[in-house]
Design a protein around this motif. Structure first.
Motif, PDB file in Angstrom:
ATOM      1  N   THR A 270       2.247   4.663   5.831  1.00 28.00           N
ATOM      2  CA  THR A 270       3.527   5.216   6.285  1.00 28.00           C
ATOM      3  C   THR A 270       4.376   4.117   6.909  1.00 28.00           C
ATOM      4  O   THR A 270       3.875   3.047   7.278  1.00 28.00           O
ATOM      5  CB  THR A 270       3.322   6.338   7.317  1.00 28.00           C
ATOM      6  OG1 THR A 270       2.806   5.760   8.525  1.00 28.00           O
ATOM      7  CG2 THR A 270       2.388   7.430   6.796  1.00 28.00           C
TER       8      THR A 270
ATOM      9  N   LEU B 210       0.858  -1.190   0.000  1.00 28.37           N
ATOM     10  CA  LEU B 210       0.000   0.000   0.000  1.00 28.37           C
ATOM     11  C   LEU B 210       0.891   1.236   0.000  1.00 28.37           C
ATOM     12  O   LEU B 210       1.608   1.489   0.963  1.00 28.37           O
ATOM     13  CB  LEU B 210      -0.892   0.040   1.236  1.00 28.37           C
ATOM     14  CG  LEU B 210      -2.055  -0.932   1.326  1.00 28.37           C
ATOM     15  CD1 LEU B 210      -2.797  -0.742   2.642  1.00 28.37           C
ATOM     16  CD2 LEU B 210      -3.011  -0.758   0.169  1.00 28.37           C
ATOM     17  N   ASP B 211       0.826   2.007  -1.062  1.00 26.82           N
ATOM     18  CA  ASP B 211       1.693   3.178  -1.164  1.00 26.82           C
ATOM     19  C   ASP B 211       1.389   4.249  -0.128  1.00 26.82           C
ATOM     20  O   ASP B 211       2.281   4.977   0.281  1.00 26.82           O
ATOM     21  CB  ASP B 211       1.602   3.788  -2.567  1.00 26.82           C
ATOM     22  CG  ASP B 211       2.323   2.942  -3.605  1.00 26.82           C
ATOM     23  OD1 ASP B 211       3.238   2.195  -3.226  1.00 26.82           O
ATOM     24  OD2 ASP B 211       1.954   3.032  -4.782  1.00 26.82           O
ATOM     25  N   ASP B 212       0.122   4.354   0.292  1.00 22.45           N
ATOM     26  CA  ASP B 212      -0.213   5.422   1.227  1.00 22.45           C
ATOM     27  C   ASP B 212      -0.007   5.025   2.685  1.00 22.45           C
ATOM     28  O   ASP B 212      -0.284   5.807   3.589  1.00 22.45           O
ATOM     29  CB  ASP B 212      -1.635   5.928   0.996  1.00 22.45           C
ATOM     30  CG  ASP B 212      -2.678   4.822   1.063  1.00 22.45           C
ATOM     31  OD1 ASP B 212      -2.304   3.641   1.020  1.00 22.45           O
ATOM     32  OD2 ASP B 212      -3.874   5.148   1.141  1.00 22.45           O
TER      33      ASP B 212
ATOM     34  N   SER C 277      -6.015   6.013  12.054  1.00 23.61           N
ATOM     35  CA  SER C 277      -5.815   5.917  10.599  1.00 23.61           C
ATOM     36  C   SER C 277      -5.894   4.468  10.130  1.00 23.61           C
ATOM     37  O   SER C 277      -6.512   4.169   9.107  1.00 23.61           O
ATOM     38  CB  SER C 277      -4.453   6.489  10.205  1.00 23.61           C
ATOM     39  OG  SER C 277      -4.387   7.856  10.487  1.00 23.61           O
TER      40      SER C 277
END
Length: 164
Positions: free
Chosen positions: A56, A52-54, A94
């Motif tokens: 962190t 998942l690129d988003d 998140s």
């Protein structure tokens, strides 16, 4: 018979200055810099290999911790990740919003919650680990058997260095 010439002397009566002191730590200092840079660059490239690129790095670390250790309270996660509880609260929120963790009542303390990784979150961790392993394997394939043996020995040494 005149004395033999002194190497580095420029003429009669010239006093030769001594060689500068040898810095015995210079090779060790250079090795420390080279290792630090190599390890940082390798870690950065590995961290980029995620499913998942988003997500962190901190969020992934919490997910991985939950996969490895099971459900934890936010305080336990904050301590494990070396962050302040308010930061962990935001991270958990998140992750929960993304469906990667769930929050449930603590079975022994009604004032607390337990955070657990969801099946989706576990999948993210496993897929990211697989991507990272594949990325590194592709790079290792280009090395000779002797170079791979050197890296295997270095991995053992680095593990010893960081555990002391």
């Amino acid at each position: 018979m005149p004395p033999p010439p002194v190497p580095g002397a420029r003429g009669p009566g010239t006093v030769r200055t001594p060689d500068p002191p040898v810095d015995d730590d210079a090779p060790l200092d250079r090795l420390a810099v080279d290792l630090r840079m190599s390890l940082l660059r390798t870690a950065r490239r590995l961290r980029a290999q995620k499913s998942l690129d988003d997500l962190t790095d901190g969020q992934f670390s919490v997910l991985a911790h939950l996969v490895n250790s099971g459900p934890r309270t936010p305080r336990e996660l904050a301590e494990a990740e070396h962050v302040q509880p308010p930061s962990m609260t935001r991270t958990i929120a998140s992750l929960a919003e993304a469906g990667l963790v769930s929050r449930t009542e603590h079975p022994h303390d009604g004032r607390q919650v337990l955070v657990a990784v969801t099946d989706t979150g576990r999948g993210v961790v496993l897929e990211t680990r697989a991507r990272r392993a594949a990325w590194l394997r592709r790079r290792l394939e280009g090395l000779s058997p002797a170079e791979r043996a050197t890296l295997a020995e270095a991995a053992t040494l680095l593990t010893r260095v960081i555990s002391e």
